[in-house]
Scaffold this motif. Structure first.
Motif, short mmCIF file in Angstrom:
data_model
loop_
_atom_site.label_atom_id
_atom_site.label_comp_id
_atom_site.label_asym_id
_atom_site.label_seq_id
_atom_site.Cartn_x
_atom_site.Cartn_y
_atom_site.Cartn_z
N GLY A 181 6.03 -0.61 7.85
CA GLY A 181 6.06 0.65 7.13
C GLY A 181 7.44 0.84 6.52
N HIS A 204 0.85 -1.19 0.00
CA HIS A 204 0.00 0.00 0.00
C HIS A 204 0.89 1.24 0.00
CE1 HIS A 204 -3.35 -2.61 1.51
NE2 HIS A 204 -2.34 -3.22 2.13
N HIS A 205 0.30 2.38 -0.33
CA HIS A 205 1.04 3.63 -0.16
C HIS A 205 0.20 4.56 0.71
CE1 HIS A 205 -1.76 5.12 -3.17
NE2 HIS A 205 -1.26 6.36 -3.04
N THR A 206 0.90 5.47 1.40
CA THR A 206 0.22 6.32 2.38
C THR A 206 -0.57 7.45 1.74
OG1 THR A 206 2.16 7.74 2.61
CG2 THR A 206 2.02 5.82 4.07
N GLU A 232 5.70 5.02 2.45
CA GLU A 232 5.53 6.48 2.49
C GLU A 232 5.70 7.02 1.08
OE1 GLU A 232 4.19 9.62 3.98
OE2 GLU A 232 4.79 8.18 5.52
N GLU A 259 2.90 -0.51 4.35
CA GLU A 259 2.52 0.85 3.97
C GLU A 259 3.78 1.64 3.63
OE1 GLU A 259 -0.15 2.56 3.47
OE2 GLU A 259 -1.77 1.27 4.21
N TYR A 288 8.93 9.29 7.78
CA TYR A 288 7.73 8.47 7.78
C TYR A 288 6.64 9.18 8.58
CZ TYR A 288 5.07 4.12 7.41
OH TYR A 288 4.12 3.17 7.09
N SER A 309 3.55 9.25 8.30
CA SER A 309 2.30 8.51 8.43
C SER A 309 2.33 7.46 9.54
CB SER A 309 1.95 7.82 7.11
OG SER A 309 1.88 8.74 6.05
N HIS A 347 -5.92 -4.07 6.63
CA HIS A 347 -5.44 -3.35 5.44
C HIS A 347 -6.00 -3.92 4.14
CE1 HIS A 347 -2.51 -6.52 4.24
NE2 HIS A 347 -2.52 -6.77 5.55
N VAL A 404 -0.72 4.79 10.75
CA VAL A 404 -0.57 3.37 10.47
C VAL A 404 -0.61 2.57 11.77
CG1 VAL A 404 0.97 1.61 9.53
CG2 VAL A 404 0.74 3.79 8.35
N ASP A 458 0.21 10.40 1.57
CA ASP A 458 0.33 11.58 2.46
C ASP A 458 1.16 12.64 1.76
OD1 ASP A 458 0.53 13.36 4.51
OD2 ASP A 458 0.87 11.82 6.04
#
Length: 364
Positions: free
Chosen positions: A70, A39-41, A108, A106, A49, A51, A87, A55, A43
């Motif tokens: 992460g 996944h990607h954040t 960043e 996840e 990091y 996020s 998730h 997370v 943000d």
């Protein structure tokens, strides 16, 4: 609980940050590990990091933890939970893609390139870390490359937002990593085959070499045996010629005394020489047919004095392949030796050696 996950990443030579209480964090234990979903954040914040808190602690509508791992902007790994994380969302099948069977990562990332054309990407350092470290997780948990996917591949509906530069089929990253993996496996397999072929060839060459060595040894033994047989044959032939010569001389001498036909005897002698392949020179007397009266007079002289002919064991002429020097002896055993030194003559010097008994008294 996946309590060994931090150790796995450290063995891959990566910087790992273990968040407090991560070994007990999660929505219960994992049932199995069948897949890894990226996944990607998304943000827009900056930093390593930013996020992490979301997370780890969750957000409105989604309880924490959101993923087990992460990946920061500098390729630093954050270990967030050892248990099940929420998730996966709606997916193609919980038995395979559900939260109880999948590790979530996840990353960043904002999710878009600088020109906002929608072509997603990761930082180069993140990409390299991801490729190496996810392979370490695969090796530990027995996850095939085909089961390392982006959220897009597992989500229902299929147009679910995909993580930035996750290895999705749509942007060919999954195909790329799969291709690299297959290429690596192929190269390893081909390397094994090449090694096996080389070892087999080496073994065959060793067997052939041993066979050649054995054959060479057998040939050397045969040559040595033939040399010995030839030497024995030469010795027997030499002794035979000496015996024949002596017998002929005795017979001829007696025939002379009795006035018998020497010419008939010479014919018989020629037949004997032909039968045993003996050269007239080897019989140590002249060829009466070839030399005529000179030979007769010479032989008569030797017979009258009971002399035995003696010839050198090698040729003595320097102008032809002939032995032109002879000696005669009576009673005493003599040998004729050829001197191989320099000479001004047309034949080699010879030395007559005779064995005598020293009967002188010795004093002292």
């Amino acid at each position: 609980m996946l309590t060994d996950i931090a150790t796995i990443l450290r063995k891959a030579n990566r910087t790992v940050v273990e968040e407090p209480s991560w070994k007990t964090r999660g929505h219960g234990a994992m049932s199995s590990v069948k897949d890894i979903i990226i996944h990607h954040t998304a943000d827009r914040a900056t930093g390593e990091y930013p996020s992490l808190r979301i997370v780890q602690d969750g957000r409105t509508g989604l309880s924490s933890p959101i993923s087990q791992l992460g990946l920061g902007s500098s390729a630093k790994w954050y270990v967030i939970a050892a248990g099940k994380a929420y998730h996966a969302g709606n997916n193609k099948g919980d038995s395979i893609f559900g939260n109880s069977n999948v590790i979530g990562i996840e990353v960043e990332s904002k999710g878009t390139s600088a020109d906002d054309l929608g072509q997603t990407h990761w930082l180069e350092v993140q990409w390299k870390s991801y490729v190496q470290d996810v392979k370490a997780l695969q090796a530990t948990y027995g996850i095939p490359t085909s089961c390392v996917i982006g959220h897009r591949e597992a989500a229902v509906p299929a147009n679910h937002l995909s993580p930035a530069n996750t290895l999705t089929a749509n942007d060919n990253h999954v195909d790329t990593i799969g291709m690299f993996e297959k290429l690596r496996e192929t190269m390893i397999e081909e390397g094994k085959k090449t090694r096996e072929s080389f070892d087999q060839l080496k073994e065959e060459m060793s067997h052939r070499n041993n066979a050649y060595e054995q054959e060479l040894s057998n040939l050397k033994s045969k040559v040595a045996m033939l040399d010995n047989e030839l030497a024995q044959h030469d010795l027997v032939q030499q002794e035979t010629m000496i015996l024949i010569t002596s017998i002929i001389q005795v017979i001829k001498s007696r025939m002379k005394k009795k006035g018998e036909d020497i010419e008939a005897f010479s014919c018989m002698m020629d037949e004997l020489m032909s039968k045993y392949h003996i050269n007239s020179r080897d019989l140590k007397f002249c060829n009466t047919k070839k030399d005529g009266d000179k030979a007769d007079r010479f032989l008569k002289w030797a017979d009258d004095l009971d002399l035995s002919p003696v010839v050198p064991d090698t040729k003595t002429s320097l102008r032809s392949d002939r032995t032109i020097d002879y000696a005669f002896a009576k009673v005493t055993q003599v040998t004729v030796q050829v001197h191989e030194g320099a000479t001004t003559s047309d034949h080699k010097p010879i030395i007559l050696v005779s064995a005598v008994e020293d009967k002188r008294k010795k004093y002292g």
